[in-house]
Design an enzyme around this catalytic site. Sequence first.
Site, short mmCIF file in Angstrom:
data_model
loop_
_atom_site.label_atom_id
_atom_site.label_comp_id
_atom_site.label_asym_id
_atom_site.label_seq_id
_atom_site.Cartn_x
_atom_site.Cartn_y
_atom_site.Cartn_z
N HIS A 223 -5.69 -25.63 -20.13
CA HIS A 223 -6.04 -24.97 -21.83
C HIS A 223 -7.03 -23.00 -21.34
CE1 HIS A 223 -10.96 -26.29 -20.52
NE2 HIS A 223 -10.70 -25.55 -21.59
C1 UD1 Z 1 -12.95 -24.08 -25.85
C2 UD1 Z 1 -14.16 -22.56 -24.81
C3 UD1 Z 1 -13.82 -23.16 -23.52
C4 UD1 Z 1 -14.01 -24.68 -22.96
C5 UD1 Z 1 -13.43 -25.32 -24.19
C6 UD1 Z 1 -13.01 -26.60 -24.30
C7 UD1 Z 1 -14.71 -20.71 -25.82
C8 UD1 Z 1 -14.87 -19.22 -25.64
N1 UD1 Z 1 -13.47 -21.97 -24.90
O1 UD1 Z 1 -11.53 -23.52 -25.85
O2 UD1 Z 1 -14.94 -22.44 -22.70
O3 UD1 Z 1 -13.75 -25.39 -22.59
O4 UD1 Z 1 -13.63 -25.06 -25.52
O5 UD1 Z 1 -12.46 -27.81 -24.83
O6 UD1 Z 1 -15.46 -20.81 -26.60
N2 UD1 Z 1 -7.47 -25.90 -31.94
C9 UD1 Z 1 -7.57 -26.83 -32.76
N3 UD1 Z 1 -8.00 -27.20 -32.87
C10 UD1 Z 1 -9.90 -28.22 -32.46
C11 UD1 Z 1 -10.02 -26.75 -31.59
C12 UD1 Z 1 -8.95 -25.99 -30.81
O7 UD1 Z 1 -6.51 -27.02 -33.23
O8 UD1 Z 1 -10.08 -28.93 -32.73
C13 UD1 Z 1 -6.55 -24.85 -30.91
C14 UD1 Z 1 -6.48 -23.84 -32.17
O9 UD1 Z 1 -5.36 -22.89 -32.58
C15 UD1 Z 1 -7.62 -22.65 -31.29
C16 UD1 Z 1 -7.35 -22.52 -29.88
O10 UD1 Z 1 -7.39 -24.27 -30.08
O11 UD1 Z 1 -7.29 -21.14 -31.98
C17 UD1 Z 1 -8.63 -22.15 -28.90
O12 UD1 Z 1 -10.09 -22.93 -29.65
P1 UD1 Z 1 -11.00 -22.68 -29.27
O13 UD1 Z 1 -12.20 -23.26 -29.46
O14 UD1 Z 1 -11.02 -21.11 -29.46
O15 UD1 Z 1 -11.14 -22.73 -27.82
P2 UD1 Z 1 -11.14 -23.27 -27.06
O16 UD1 Z 1 -9.83 -23.18 -25.66
O17 UD1 Z 1 -10.85 -24.75 -27.04
#
Ligand code: UD1
Length: 388
Positions: A223
Amino acid sequence: MVQMVKLCIIVGARPQFIKASALLQTIRNKYADIITPVLIHSGQHYDLNMSEVFFQTLQLDNPDYFIESGSATHGVQTARMLEPIENILLKEKPHWCVVFGDTNTTLAGALAAAKLNIPLAHIEAGLRSYDKTMPEELNRIITDHCSTVLFAPTQTALINLRKEGYNTDTKPPFSINNPAIILSGDIMYEVYKNNIEQLNNSAAAGNNKWLYDRHWDILCTIHRQQNTDNEKNLCQILTALYALAEMSYSIIFPIHPRTRKVIAQSAVLQELMNKISHLDNIRICEPIDYISILNILRDVCIVLTDSGGLQKEAFFARKPCVILRNETEWIEIVQCGAAALSGVHTHDIIHLTQRMIHHPPQNFPELFGDGKTSGIICDWLISNTEKR
Ligand code: UD1
């Protein structure tokens, strides 16, 4: 009369729900008469299987505040959290604001608290990958520098802080200008210990019983932004998975929404995923809850991951781990031979995976404390809260 200590505890991403569960359970069981927790959920993770499932399986109470920050670019997401967190802190006037790890939620909580002169406690302080192009590295460094107390999980974290000029022997009164550095052990190790004892005493639990109908050789998760937002990197990792599955290793691959979305936007990656999903011995599924991950970890031969949390959980479960990155902030598990850094080249991933399956590491030293981290943190916060 004893003064109640009020903590505003800020969470928002999957690993933070896991870490907060230990702190909140300890407060509930041992410190209910002296600590008042206020739980703030930033809304960074919001899907059922990224958030609510963790609250259910870890028996977390509902948050006192839920901010609907949702997904966005880093700046927008952090900004959407910053303003409401500041408003909540102004209203609650806590003695301490507590943040975990290195996500955008951590950063927003740290900035909001520090700008209001509310003392900040950073759990999992001092970790460094020494790659500032990672958003997490910036979040960690800034959060450490906003903190009044830095709870370091390992000796390496203490050494990292000393290298940055931190004095690890400061004396009270502590403040953002004179922070305390405390070796607290690792809070994820505490969560692991608490839950694995229960699991060992019961039948397979969790929300995904179908997972245990067969044995899995490999648990894989991907991820990290540097892997998902780079088509070539992701393509190389997926090609390695395909090759390993073709060699007859059985693979369970819970897929993060970020990774799923990136694949859906690329014809090359979609084609590769189609090929993978037609293989019998690889199962791609939605993200799975913490207890189910522990169950899988008991059984697998090896973990392939770019997650900081999962590489440590593999270590706790005494399983080898191929880290799908060039660097890690948990360098001690590589130094003792329990994990190896593969980078993202297909050949390196396959080679290391086979080597570690055939020659599993035997050395899993006690690097992460004794599983009593949350008690150390509570005691310290109570003793160092200024009277009002
Ligand atoms: C975030 C953290 C990372 C951590 C990870 C744990 C940051 C910069 N990164 O990364 O350090 O290891 O969480 O999982 O804070 N999305 C969904 N549903 C959700 C959440 C996210 O569809 O409930 C999708 C969205 O498209 C979003 C993408 O996942 O843009 C990334 O989510 P985001 O929270 O920005 O970062 P993570 O990759 O989850």
